[in-house]
Design a protein around this motif. Structure first.
Motif, PDB file in Angstrom:
ATOM      1  N   THR A 170       0.830  -1.195   0.000  1.00  0.00           N
ATOM      2  CA  THR A 170       0.000   0.000   0.000  1.00  0.00           C
ATOM      3  C   THR A 170       0.862   1.240   0.000  1.00  0.00           C
ATOM      4  O   THR A 170       1.015   1.891  -1.016  1.00  0.00           O
ATOM      5  CB  THR A 170      -0.922  -0.017   1.234  1.00  0.00           C
ATOM      6  N   GLY A 171       1.423   1.572   1.142  1.00  0.00           N
ATOM      7  CA  GLY A 171       2.150   2.825   1.254  1.00  0.00           C
ATOM      8  C   GLY A 171       1.170   3.967   1.170  1.00  0.00           C
ATOM      9  O   GLY A 171       0.374   4.071   0.248  1.00  0.00           O
ATOM     10  N   SER A 172       1.155   4.836   2.100  1.00  0.00           N
ATOM     11  CA  SER A 172       0.168   5.896   2.110  1.00  0.00           C
ATOM     12  C   SER A 172       0.226   6.764   0.899  1.00  0.00           C
ATOM     13  O   SER A 172      -0.761   7.355   0.499  1.00  0.00           O
ATOM     14  CB  SER A 172       0.345   6.739   3.381  1.00  0.00           C
ATOM     15  N   ALA A 173       1.375   6.840   0.251  1.00  0.00           N
ATOM     16  CA  ALA A 173       1.482   7.703  -0.920  1.00  0.00           C
ATOM     17  C   ALA A 173       1.527   6.917  -2.207  1.00  0.00           C
ATOM     18  O   ALA A 173       1.571   7.490  -3.278  1.00  0.00           O
ATOM     19  CB  ALA A 173       2.737   8.577  -0.811  1.00  0.00           C
ATOM     20  N   ASP A 174       1.515   5.581  -2.132  1.00  0.00           N
ATOM     21  CA  ASP A 174       1.651   4.782  -3.339  1.00  0.00           C
ATOM     22  C   ASP A 174       0.320   4.451  -3.979  1.00  0.00           C
ATOM     23  O   ASP A 174       0.248   4.202  -5.178  1.00  0.00           O
ATOM     24  CB  ASP A 174       2.396   3.474  -3.027  1.00  0.00           C
ATOM     25  N   GLY A 175      -0.734   4.358  -3.243  1.00  0.00           N
ATOM     26  CA  GLY A 175      -2.012   3.991  -3.827  1.00  0.00           C
ATOM     27  C   GLY A 175      -3.081   3.930  -2.767  1.00  0.00           C
ATOM     28  O   GLY A 175      -2.821   4.071  -1.580  1.00  0.00           O
ATOM     29  N   ALA A 176      -4.321   3.699  -3.236  1.00  0.00           N
ATOM     30  CA  ALA A 176      -5.464   3.667  -2.319  1.00  0.00           C
ATOM     31  C   ALA A 176      -6.117   2.298  -2.242  1.00  0.00           C
ATOM     32  O   ALA A 176      -7.178   2.161  -1.659  1.00  0.00           O
ATOM     33  CB  ALA A 176      -6.504   4.697  -2.760  1.00  0.00           C
ATOM     34  N   GLY A 177      -5.512   1.286  -2.853  1.00  0.00           N
ATOM     35  CA  GLY A 177      -6.108  -0.048  -2.817  1.00  0.00           C
ATOM     36  C   GLY A 177      -7.261  -0.216  -3.780  1.00  0.00           C
ATOM     37  O   GLY A 177      -8.149  -1.040  -3.538  1.00  0.00           O
ATOM     38  N   LEU A 178      -7.268   0.537  -4.875  1.00  0.00           N
ATOM     39  CA  LEU A 178      -8.355   0.451  -5.854  1.00  0.00           C
ATOM     40  C   LEU A 178      -7.931  -0.185  -7.170  1.00  0.00           C
ATOM     41  O   LEU A 178      -8.771  -0.392  -8.037  1.00  0.00           O
ATOM     42  CB  LEU A 178      -8.912   1.851  -6.146  1.00  0.00           C
ATOM     43  N   GLY A 179      -6.635  -0.487  -7.326  1.00  0.00           N
ATOM     44  CA  GLY A 179      -6.151  -0.943  -8.626  1.00  0.00           C
ATOM     45  C   GLY A 179      -6.824  -2.203  -9.114  1.00  0.00           C
ATOM     46  O   GLY A 179      -7.409  -2.247 -10.199  1.00  0.00           O
ATOM     47  N   LEU A 180      -6.783  -3.271  -8.317  1.00  0.00           N
ATOM     48  CA  LEU A 180      -7.367  -4.536  -8.757  1.00  0.00           C
ATOM     49  C   LEU A 180      -8.892  -4.527  -8.698  1.00  0.00           C
ATOM     50  O   LEU A 180      -9.540  -5.267  -9.432  1.00  0.00           O
ATOM     51  CB  LEU A 180      -6.818  -5.681  -7.903  1.00  0.00           C
ATOM     52  N   SER A 181      -9.473  -3.716  -7.831  1.00  0.00           N
ATOM     53  CA  SER A 181     -10.942  -3.606  -7.839  1.00  0.00           C
ATOM     54  C   SER A 181     -11.422  -2.952  -9.125  1.00  0.00           C
ATOM     55  O   SER A 181     -12.481  -3.320  -9.662  1.00  0.00           O
ATOM     56  CB  SER A 181     -11.418  -2.824  -6.622  1.00  0.00           C
ATOM     57  N   ILE A 182     -10.664  -1.997  -9.646  1.00  0.00           N
ATOM     58  CA  ILE A 182     -11.003  -1.394 -10.941  1.00  0.00           C
ATOM     59  C   ILE A 182     -10.849  -2.438 -12.044  1.00  0.00           C
ATOM     60  O   ILE A 182     -11.680  -2.523 -12.963  1.00  0.00           O
ATOM     61  CB  ILE A 182     -10.116  -0.167 -11.198  1.00  0.00           C
ATOM     62  N   VAL A 183      -9.796  -3.256 -11.957  1.00  0.00           N
ATOM     63  CA  VAL A 183      -9.598  -4.327 -12.933  1.00  0.00           C
ATOM     64  C   VAL A 183     -10.790  -5.283 -12.925  1.00  0.00           C
ATOM     65  O   VAL A 183     -11.315  -5.675 -13.979  1.00  0.00           O
ATOM     66  CB  VAL A 183      -8.287  -5.077 -12.631  1.00  0.00           C
ATOM     67  N   ALA A 184     -11.239  -5.689 -11.729  1.00  0.00           N
ATOM     68  CA  ALA A 184     -12.367  -6.620 -11.625  1.00  0.00           C
ATOM     69  C   ALA A 184     -13.649  -6.004 -12.183  1.00  0.00           C
ATOM     70  O   ALA A 184     -14.431  -6.677 -12.863  1.00  0.00           O
ATOM     71  CB  ALA A 184     -12.572  -7.039 -10.177  1.00  0.00           C
ATOM     72  N   ALA A 185     -13.885  -4.711 -11.906  1.00  0.00           N
ATOM     73  CA  ALA A 185     -15.094  -4.046 -12.404  1.00  0.00           C
ATOM     74  C   ALA A 185     -15.077  -3.958 -13.927  1.00  0.00           C
ATOM     75  O   ALA A 185     -16.092  -4.229 -14.594  1.00  0.00           O
ATOM     76  CB  ALA A 185     -15.220  -2.657 -11.785  1.00  0.00           C
ATOM     77  N   ILE A 186     -13.943  -3.594 -14.510  1.00  0.00           N
ATOM     78  CA  ILE A 186     -13.860  -3.499 -15.974  1.00  0.00           C
ATOM     79  C   ILE A 186     -14.002  -4.879 -16.600  1.00  0.00           C
ATOM     80  O   ILE A 186     -14.653  -5.044 -17.642  1.00  0.00           O
ATOM     81  CB  ILE A 186     -12.534  -2.834 -16.377  1.00  0.00           C
ATOM     82  N   ALA A 187     -13.414  -5.895 -15.982  1.00  0.00           N
ATOM     83  CA  ALA A 187     -13.529  -7.255 -16.514  1.00  0.00           C
ATOM     84  C   ALA A 187     -14.975  -7.727 -16.507  1.00  0.00           C
ATOM     85  O   ALA A 187     -15.458  -8.307 -17.492  1.00  0.00           O
ATOM     86  CB  ALA A 187     -12.645  -8.206 -15.707  1.00  0.00           C
ATOM     87  N   ARG A 188     -15.692  -7.487 -15.415  1.00  0.00           N
ATOM     88  CA  ARG A 188     -17.104  -7.884 -15.356  1.00  0.00           C
ATOM     89  C   ARG A 188     -17.914  -7.162 -16.413  1.00  0.00           C
ATOM     90  O   ARG A 188     -18.816  -7.745 -17.035  1.00  0.00           O
ATOM     91  CB  ARG A 188     -17.684  -7.606 -13.964  1.00  0.00           C
ATOM     92  N   ALA A 189     -17.632  -5.876 -16.627  1.00  0.00           N
ATOM     93  CA  ALA A 189     -18.388  -5.114 -17.621  1.00  0.00           C
ATOM     94  C   ALA A 189     -18.138  -5.617 -19.034  1.00  0.00           C
ATOM     95  O   ALA A 189     -18.982  -5.428 -19.914  1.00  0.00           O
ATOM     96  CB  ALA A 189     -18.027  -3.636 -17.522  1.00  0.00           C
ATOM     97  N   HIS A 190     -16.997  -6.285 -19.267  1.00  0.00           N
ATOM     98  CA  HIS A 190     -16.669  -6.809 -20.592  1.00  0.00           C
ATOM     99  C   HIS A 190     -16.838  -8.326 -20.673  1.00  0.00           C
ATOM    100  O   HIS A 190     -16.339  -8.960 -21.613  1.00  0.00           O
ATOM    101  CB  HIS A 190     -15.228  -6.434 -20.967  1.00  0.00           C
ATOM    102  N   ASP A 191     -17.535  -8.905 -19.696  1.00  0.00           N
ATOM    103  CA  ASP A 191     -17.781 -10.355 -19.678  1.00  0.00           C
ATOM    104  C   ASP A 191     -16.481 -11.154 -19.671  1.00  0.00           C
ATOM    105  O   ASP A 191     -16.368 -12.205 -20.322  1.00  0.00           O
ATOM    106  CB  ASP A 191     -18.650 -10.771 -20.878  1.00  0.00           C
ATOM    107  N   LEU A 192     -15.496 -10.678 -18.931  1.00  0.00           N
ATOM    108  CA  LEU A 192     -14.222 -11.357 -18.787  1.00  0.00           C
ATOM    109  C   LEU A 192     -14.094 -11.881 -17.357  1.00  0.00           C
ATOM    110  O   LEU A 192     -14.662 -11.318 -16.428  1.00  0.00           O
ATOM    111  CB  LEU A 192     -13.048 -10.412 -19.098  1.00  0.00           C
ATOM    112  N   ASP A 193     -13.351 -12.955 -17.198  1.00  0.00           N
ATOM    113  CA  ASP A 193     -13.064 -13.516 -15.875  1.00  0.00           C
ATOM    114  C   ASP A 193     -11.641 -13.166 -15.486  1.00  0.00           C
ATOM    115  O   ASP A 193     -10.714 -13.261 -16.308  1.00  0.00           O
ATOM    116  CB  ASP A 193     -13.246 -15.036 -15.882  1.00  0.00           C
ATOM    117  N   VAL A 194     -11.440 -12.778 -14.233  1.00  0.00           N
ATOM    118  CA  VAL A 194     -10.113 -12.426 -13.739  1.00  0.00           C
ATOM    119  C   VAL A 194      -9.886 -13.122 -12.402  1.00  0.00           C
ATOM    120  O   VAL A 194     -10.780 -13.158 -11.543  1.00  0.00           O
ATOM    121  CB  VAL A 194      -9.956 -10.895 -13.602  1.00  0.00           C
TER     122      VAL A 194
END
Length: 383
Positions: free
Chosen positions: A338-362
């Motif tokens: 994580t690191g307080s300045a490195d990210g907010a923990g949304l990277g893979l959740s965004i990946v999962a949301a985009i994959a679901r919207a495109h009928d892809l499995d991740v």
């Protein structure tokens, strides 16, 4: 006023029962009438046939004027049959009318009661739906009974409530986490302004300026991530063929660093969807693989029509039982991920949301020596 479905069922089935009963009764009366008509015709034929004399040695019949008064007063059988016919048919008509009235009343009352019992589960579902709100999504119908259409409807409604309850819980957690993530940099900024700038020396001002700029950039990345997550869950408005290999090469050029070795093995793969969203999916995967690594580490990217997209990196060890949690918003498994300045923990959740919207499995699988392998399964071109 529009009739309810219970009223319509009562009228339809009660009317059909009444019509069938009336036809049966009228048919029975018709058969009785035909039987009487046949009896009258038979007696008329017998009356027209003269009686043959018997060879028994008895005396011949007396003349009409000597036969006695009883012969003139004897009733006519045909007249008797007709009289009985009129009486029976008259009584039958009254009985038929009374039977139709009684059976009609019984039929409509019985259909009203049966339709009410049949529709009772529907009323139960309606009452449950009326009581529902975000605060009591834990209520269920839990219908008992045979596995029929209404039981299947109630079970489907319960399953929908279960999904809604999970979605509401996820939404509450997401709002709480987003509020916490946004509140933390604001608190730091306020402290920096109130305390750090109390002594407004040039060196102190320069230090606070750099700190405030870092916090502002983190807040901006968080907001951008939230917007990307919302857009990914909404899905693409139009779908066009997207070259995943070109998107991976572009991301590799953006996030390549001297400390991380990138190994690419790309074959042409085209996926229908939104080019910007799929590019964001690939960017997040490559960025996470590079960021959550160690100096001298390695990132392997494989893309093939049959295997899909696989991105594997070296890095800290991850518990296999918690790897799936990485696809949830703000879920962090390691401090160094994580690191307080490195990210907010949304990277893979965004990946999962985009994959679901495109009928892809991740999926995400921890590597034995540390690190993570993310697999995006793309539709086969032969399917």
């Amino acid at each position: 006023m529009r009739a309810t479905i219970r009223t319509r069922l009562t009228l339809v089935f009660g009317g059909l029962f009444l019509l069938t009963s009336a036809i049966v009764l009228i048919g029975a009366d018709y058969m009785v009438e035909r039987a009487f008509d046949g009896s009258v015709e038979l007696r008329s034929v017998k009356a027209d046939v003269p009686a043959r004399p018997q060879d028994t040695g008895s005396a011949p019949p007396l003349p009409a004027d000597l036969s006695g008064p009883e012969q003139h007063d004897a009733p006519n059988p045909e007249t008797m049959v007709k009289a009985v016919r009129e009486d029976v048919l008259g009584s039958q008509a009254q009985i038929r009318l009374a039977s139709i009235v009684v059976m009609g009343a019984v039929a409509f009352a019985l259909c009203w009661w049966l339709s009410g019992r049949a529709l009772r589960p529907v009323h139960q579902i309606t009452d449950t739906a009326r009581r529902l709100s975000l605060s009591n999504l834990d209520q269920r119908i839990n219908m008992k009974g045979p596995r029929d259409e209404l039981k299947e409807l109630a079970d489907t409604f319960d399953a929908m409530l279960e999904r809604l309850a999970h979605a509401a819980d996820d939404q509450r957690r997401f709002v709480a986490n987003a509020s916490h993530e946004l509140r933390t940099p604001l608190a730091v900024q306020r402290a920096a302004i109130e305390i750090g700038l109390a002594d407004a020396s040039p060196d102190r001002v320069a230090t606070m300026r750099a700190e405030l700029l870092r916090i502002t950039e983190r807040s901006q990345r968080l907001i951008d991530g939230l917007l990307a997550l919302a857009q990914g869950e909404r899905g693409p408005e139009t779908r066009t063929p997207v070259d995943l290999a070109a998107a991976v090469r572009h991301s590799a050029e953006l996030y390549v660093t001297p400390d991380i070795q990138l190994d690419l093995d790309l074959r042409p793969v085209t996926v229908p969807g939104d080019e910007a969203l799929l590019g964001r999916l690939v960017d997040n995967l490559v960025e996470n693989a590079v960021r959550h690594n160690h100096p001298g580490g390695r990132v392997e990217i494989r893309l093939a029509p049959d295997a899909g997209l696989l991105i594997s990196n070296t890095g800290p060890a991850i518990d296999p039982g918690r790897a799936a949690e990485l696809f949830q918003p703000f879920r962090r498994l390691h401090p160094d991920r994580t690191g307080s300045a490195d990210g907010a923990g949304l990277g893979l959740s965004i990946v999962a949301a985009i994959a679901r919207a495109h009928d892809l499995d991740v999926t995400a699988t921890p590597n034995l020596g540390g690190g993570l392998t993310v697999h995006v399964i793309v539709p086969s071109p032969r399917s």
